[in-house]
Enzyme design. Sequence first.
Site, mmCIF file in Angstrom:
data_model
loop_
_atom_site.group_PDB
_atom_site.id
_atom_site.type_symbol
_atom_site.label_atom_id
_atom_site.label_comp_id
_atom_site.label_asym_id
_atom_site.label_seq_id
_atom_site.Cartn_x
_atom_site.Cartn_y
_atom_site.Cartn_z
ATOM 1 N N LYS A 287 0.844 -1.203 0.000
ATOM 2 C CA LYS A 287 0.000 0.000 0.000
ATOM 3 C C LYS A 287 0.882 1.258 0.000
ATOM 4 O O LYS A 287 2.007 1.215 0.479
ATOM 5 C CB LYS A 287 -0.862 0.029 1.262
ATOM 6 N N ARG A 361 -10.355 -11.538 1.903
ATOM 7 C CA ARG A 361 -11.155 -12.639 1.350
ATOM 8 C C ARG A 361 -10.395 -13.958 1.409
ATOM 9 O O ARG A 361 -10.984 -15.031 1.508
ATOM 10 C CB ARG A 361 -11.595 -12.287 -0.077
HETATM 11 N N1 BES Z 1 -8.192 -3.745 4.409
HETATM 12 C C1 BES Z 1 -8.304 -3.367 3.055
HETATM 13 C C2 BES Z 1 -9.602 -2.611 2.764
HETATM 14 C C3 BES Z 1 -9.659 -1.190 3.241
HETATM 15 C C4 BES Z 1 -9.123 -0.177 2.466
HETATM 16 C C5 BES Z 1 -10.300 -0.877 4.408
HETATM 17 C C6 BES Z 1 -9.213 1.136 2.890
HETATM 18 C C7 BES Z 1 -10.377 0.435 4.816
HETATM 19 C C8 BES Z 1 -9.847 1.438 4.047
HETATM 20 C C9 BES Z 1 -8.305 -4.596 2.152
HETATM 21 O O1 BES Z 1 -7.532 -5.640 2.594
HETATM 22 C C10 BES Z 1 -7.745 -4.154 0.851
HETATM 23 O O2 BES Z 1 -6.606 -3.795 0.801
HETATM 24 N N2 BES Z 1 -8.567 -4.211 -0.195
HETATM 25 C C11 BES Z 1 -8.162 -3.777 -1.479
HETATM 26 C C12 BES Z 1 -8.726 -4.757 -2.472
HETATM 27 C C13 BES Z 1 -8.228 -4.541 -3.869
HETATM 28 C C14 BES Z 1 -6.764 -4.875 -3.978
HETATM 29 C C15 BES Z 1 -9.042 -5.399 -4.790
HETATM 30 C C16 BES Z 1 -8.707 -2.372 -1.735
HETATM 31 O O3 BES Z 1 -9.846 -2.115 -1.341
HETATM 32 O O4 BES Z 1 -7.966 -1.552 -2.247
HETATM 33 MN MN MN Z 2 -5.496 -5.430 1.934
#
Ligand code: BES
Ligand code: MN
Length: 504
Positions: A287, A361
């Site tokens: 990230k 997931r």
């Molecule tokens: N924990 C994150 C989701 C999230 C993002 C929660 C921002 C709160 C704020 C999750 O694990 C994630 O990183 N999801 C990705 C999925 C994507 C790679 C398909 C996302 O939402 O960017």
């Molecule tokens: Mn994630």
Amino acid sequence: MTTGKEQFVEFSIKSGSPEKQRTSCVVVGVFESRKLSDAADQIDRVSKEHLSEILRSGDMDGKLGSTLLLRNIPATLCDRVLLVGLGKEREFRDKEYRQAFAAAIKALGETGAIDATIYLTELPVKRRDAAWKIEQGALVTQETLYRFEQLKSKTDEVKRHLKRLTFSVTSRKELGEGETALQQGLAIAGGMELAKNLGNLPGNLCTPSRLAQEAHQIATAYDLKIEVLEQPDMEELGMGSLLSVARGSRQPPKFIILQYSGADAAQKPVVLIGKGITFDAGGISLKPAAEMDEMKYDMSGAASVLGTFQAVAELKLPLNLVGLIPACENLPDGNANKPGDVVTSMSGQTIEVLNTDAEGRLILCDALTYAERFEPTTVVDIATLTGACVIALGHVASGLLANNDTLARELLHAGEESGDRAWHLPLWDDYQEQLKSNFADMANIGGRAGGTITAACFLSRFAKKFEWAHLDIAGTAWKSGKEKGSTGRPVPLLVHFLKGKCQD
Ligand code: BES
Ligand code: MN
Ligand code: ZN
């Protein structure tokens, strides 16, 4: 765990005239256009229009959330009267009630009052009864008084004087239901507080092992059955998807199983599954640095399951409940998942990990398969799953997706009743196509379009054997900005949902 509050407030329910309360403060409401609530009007009459005069002077205009503290009101037995602005009478609903209540508690906390009798619980709120107003009053009070100061070496020495709060009901007939509602509100508030404390705890302290420890504490306190699976146990079960995420971390993964038995053993349980990523750096699909600290909240689903268990056990709800918490970190490492890796889930289905940041997931799917052994009537998973959900619904509503419409309706209703709302998104087959993979049974991402839905579509492939719903709490589990912190949601929704389940 130490609590965020310096001290506890004691609550009670009472019925009686405001001018006769021997208390440090009586709290009454005033609408905009200077219309007094019934309780305020009562004080006005005995004090020969003392309040009316103050309103005429322009010191208080009844704006929603404004407050004015008065002392020595003639013909009353209390030391102070706190006037609380209620806004426009015709617009006074759930949200306004909560807002006025919070303003009252905040203002009370800034006075020297040690006890107070609150008459806001007598205000008419459209379609809400005394029980609702008291439960919400207790929730809002605890929320307003909450502080997270366990990690500061010096706490800000603001001494709180407030020790006792009394909520007023209009007649003695309401005392009984008022008491029940108060207990329910406090149990939910306690569950939220537990969830908030865990959410606010940073990743170096709130590890998978720490979550397991907290679960053990709840199990001991409420006599629940608990089992924690270790990595070798998960290997034996074939939880290859979950373990592929855990591989990038030095913290051992934990799979927590909590069981509450409030009904006959023959009665099939409800299963709650909480995402327990104690820190989500994204893994190799790292990230960006900005706001990455917020990914300590990525175990909020797990925290809400623990908080809900505490509240359910506290309330002794007559049902059987299983809690499953897959817990690990998602970090980049030489041993971590790589984009393109194919892993085999416990269900036997294979997954191409196209983005290691879609890890939630990957751990939930194995928990869903594990849930089958409990032959549940219903499974609900709770997860901070997608950033897309924050874009779609903001911080107001949790995303709700389900393979059963009745279940979805029950959850929506529980959200409305508890002031912890969700919004139903479609789980149509049309979206499943986005998960096609050239190299495995499915990919773990479905592209940018409909990200919350395709994430739920992924999970649905592991939830074929039961009624199942998914709550995406990415936007609701915490607040960003100045008041950054965990919210304790969706504990109120879940407790109300489970209460509803007891009545069928
Ligand atoms: N924990 C994150 C989701 C999230 C993002 C929660 C921002 C709160 C704020 C999750 O694990 C994630 O990183 N999801 C990705 C999925 C994507 C790679 C398909 C996302 O939402 O960017
Ligand atoms: Mn994630
Ligand atoms: Zn995550």
